[in-house]
Scaffold this motif. Structure first.
Motif, PDB file in Angstrom:
ATOM      1  N   ALA A 163       0.955  -1.385  -0.092  1.00 23.42           N
ATOM      2  CA  ALA A 163       0.030  -0.095   0.139  1.00 23.42           C
ATOM      3  C   ALA A 163       0.912   1.392   0.043  1.00 23.42           C
ATOM      4  O   ALA A 163       0.619   2.154  -0.790  1.00 23.42           O
ATOM      5  N   ILE A 207       3.517   4.550  -6.942  1.00 24.47           N
ATOM      6  CA  ILE A 207       2.953   3.924  -7.896  1.00 24.47           C
ATOM      7  C   ILE A 207       3.984   3.713  -9.016  1.00 24.47           C
ATOM      8  O   ILE A 207       3.747   2.958  -9.862  1.00 24.47           O
ATOM      9  N   ILE A 225      -3.308  10.300  -7.617  1.00 25.02           N
ATOM     10  CA  ILE A 225      -3.288   8.572  -6.938  1.00 25.02           C
ATOM     11  C   ILE A 225      -1.624   8.455  -7.063  1.00 25.02           C
ATOM     12  O   ILE A 225      -1.261   8.504  -8.214  1.00 25.02           O
ATOM     13  N   ARG A 226      -1.178   8.594  -6.141  1.00 26.16           N
ATOM     14  CA  ARG A 226       0.344   8.295  -5.985  1.00 26.16           C
ATOM     15  C   ARG A 226       1.053   7.269  -5.166  1.00 26.16           C
ATOM     16  O   ARG A 226       2.148   6.939  -5.186  1.00 26.16           O
ATOM     17  N   THR A 227       0.275   6.148  -4.610  1.00 23.08           N
ATOM     18  CA  THR A 227       0.666   4.828  -4.041  1.00 23.08           C
ATOM     19  C   THR A 227      -0.158   3.765  -4.561  1.00 23.08           C
ATOM     20  O   THR A 227      -1.195   4.093  -4.974  1.00 23.08           O
ATOM     21  N   GLY A 248      -1.517   1.438  -2.790  1.00 22.12           N
ATOM     22  CA  GLY A 248      -2.816   1.412  -1.799  1.00 22.12           C
ATOM     23  C   GLY A 248      -4.089   2.086  -2.616  1.00 22.12           C
ATOM     24  O   GLY A 248      -5.085   1.770  -2.579  1.00 22.12           O
ATOM     25  N   ALA A 249      -3.726   3.475  -2.859  1.00 19.97           N
ATOM     26  CA  ALA A 249      -4.561   4.412  -3.496  1.00 19.97           C
ATOM     27  C   ALA A 249      -5.211   3.715  -4.884  1.00 19.97           C
ATOM     28  O   ALA A 249      -6.355   3.889  -5.008  1.00 19.97           O
ATOM     29  N   PHE A 250      -3.965   3.406  -5.421  1.00 24.56           N
ATOM     30  CA  PHE A 250      -4.711   2.614  -6.750  1.00 24.56           C
ATOM     31  C   PHE A 250      -5.297   1.365  -6.625  1.00 24.56           C
ATOM     32  O   PHE A 250      -6.480   1.181  -7.464  1.00 24.56           O
ATOM     33  N   ALA A 293      -7.356   0.919  -4.379  1.00 22.20           N
ATOM     34  CA  ALA A 293      -8.635   1.182  -3.674  1.00 22.20           C
ATOM     35  C   ALA A 293      -9.717   1.799  -5.033  1.00 22.20           C
ATOM     36  O   ALA A 293     -10.945   1.738  -4.781  1.00 22.20           O
ATOM     37  N   LEU A 294      -9.206   2.094  -6.115  1.00 26.01           N
ATOM     38  CA  LEU A 294      -9.950   2.589  -7.234  1.00 26.01           C
ATOM     39  C   LEU A 294     -11.075   1.369  -7.867  1.00 26.01           C
ATOM     40  O   LEU A 294     -10.826   0.210  -7.627  1.00 26.01           O
ATOM     41  N   GLN A 350      -3.544  -3.130 -11.427  1.00 23.73           N
ATOM     42  CA  GLN A 350      -4.255  -3.058 -10.144  1.00 23.73           C
ATOM     43  C   GLN A 350      -4.255  -4.242  -9.501  1.00 23.73           C
ATOM     44  O   GLN A 350      -4.260  -4.167  -8.170  1.00 23.73           O
ATOM     45  N   GLN A 397      -3.150  -4.770  -5.699  1.00 26.13           N
ATOM     46  CA  GLN A 397      -3.999  -5.241  -4.715  1.00 26.13           C
ATOM     47  C   GLN A 397      -3.768  -6.427  -3.976  1.00 26.13           C
ATOM     48  O   GLN A 397      -4.312  -6.696  -3.051  1.00 26.13           O
TER      49      GLN A 397
END
Length: 363
Positions: free
Chosen positions: A117, A121, A138-140, A142-144, A146-147, A164, A168
């Motif tokens: 996470a 990226i 979106i720079r991490t 974890g953020a990617f 979660a999309l 992705q 994940q």
């Protein structure tokens, strides 16, 4: 997902003219080969060992990491090597990269998503994807991760969706990370085959991958291909030949949804050119498909390519599809039906433009 111990040698990632780096990397692989029956040279400076057998033998992942560190310090002095254990190659490489400054990194089983996470990226090695995601904030990983997956597929395509899944922790390896053409071809040692306890047939897959890598090194990366499952409605659309990219090369996956897709099992033989067929009911009338996607009558007999009639023992379907409905010239309406003859043969038929075609046959 396979659990791997990864060794990352930052000094050996690029080979110079005199080959010192290649010889040192061979020494690293050879040192690991004395501890495990399967060592996978992923790319210059990076190799992986499945931990299932060795960890069980040496007393766990932590004990295996300590043993590998000692063996490398003794067998390959002067070579900086980070080691890490995680689920999947991608997380294992990041664990080994982090270990170069902080000692060995051990990611607990199931802990890959949390470990990945906070990583940037850019670790996905997709500059265009990283640039687009950065503009969206979106720079991490974890953020990617979660999309919403459908949005990622629509915006960034199949490769973005695969990335992705790696972020994940669902898939363990990025497509294209392996560089098999640079791996050294190592002849198997006498008596090296060992199965059962180690979890495989003593590196048979790796040896085969190295042989393929040698062919690709001589003839180019497109010289060896493998089948890959992808999205699609018909069996012919779902099968695709792609360049071989190592034993961990992931499939594209069916994706979805695909309305009208024929349910499993998949047919054993898919024809390059469908054969014309006649499908009639008990009264001898041609079976059609209504605008609502229903058979106009119950199929009773089948003839393929002008051959003899065969009585049917059963049928299923139809499964209608309406592809590119927005296009005047590109629109394609089809309906597929499974039929089983009294002789025990099963076929997949396609109804298109008022005619039936034999598309595939089941085993």
């Amino acid at each position: 997902m396979e659990r791997l111990l990864v060794v990352w040698c930052p000094q050996l990632l690029q080979e110079q003219e005199r080959g010192r780096e290649a010889r040192a990397f061979d020494a690293v692989v050879g040192t690991l080969a004395r501890l495990a029956t399967r060592v996978d040279p992923v790319r210059p400076g990076v190799c992986a060992v499945p931990t299932r057998g060795p960890s069980r033998y040496f007393g766990g992942d932590a004990a295996l990491l300590d043993l590998v560190a000692e063996a490398l310090a003794r067998g390959v002095p002067g070579v900086e090597a980070g080691t890490g254990v995680a689920d999947g190659l991608f997380a294992g490489v990041l664990a080994a990269r982090a270990a170069t400054d902080a000692g060995a990194v051990l990611v607990a089983p199931g802990g890959t998503p949390a470990f990945l996470a906070p990583w940037p990226i850019t670790t996905l090695e997709r500059p265009e994807l990283a640039d687009l995601l950065g503009r969206l904030g979106i720079r991490t990983l974890g953020a990617f991760a979660a999309l919403p997956t459908p949005h990622v597929l629509a915006r960034f395509g199949t490769d973005g969706a695969r990335c992705q899944r790696v972020a994940q922790g669902v898939d363990g390896e990025l497509p294209g990370f392996r560089v098999p053409g640079r791996a050294r071809l190592r002849p198997p040692e006498a008596g090296a085959r060992q199965g059962g306890f180690w979890g495989d047939s003593a590196g048979a897959d790796t040896q085969a991958a190295q042989a393929v890598a040698a062919v690709q090194g001589l003839l180019g990366p497109e010289s060896v291909v493998r089948g890959r499952l992808q999205g699609g409605r018909s069996p012919g659309q779902r099968a695709r030949l792609v360049p071989f990219a190592g034993p961990g090369d992931p499939g594209g996956g069916p994706g979805g949804p695909w309305p009208g897709q024929v349910p499993p099992p998949a047919p054993a033989l898919v024809l390059d050119r469908p054969l014309p067929a006649l499908l009639v009911d008990a009264e001898g009338r041609t079976v059609g498909v209504s605008g609502g996607g229903m058979a106009t009558s119950a199929p009773a007999r089948l003839s393929v390519a002008g051959g003899p009639w065969a009585d049917l023992a059963g049928w299923a379907g139809p499964w209608p599809t309406d592809e590119r409905w927005w296009s005047v010239r590109g629109r394609r309406r089809q309906a597929r039906m499974q039929v089983a003859t009294a002789g025990g043969t099963a076929h997949l038929l396609t109804r298109e433009r008022g005619a039936w075609w034999l598309e595939a046959t089941y085993d």
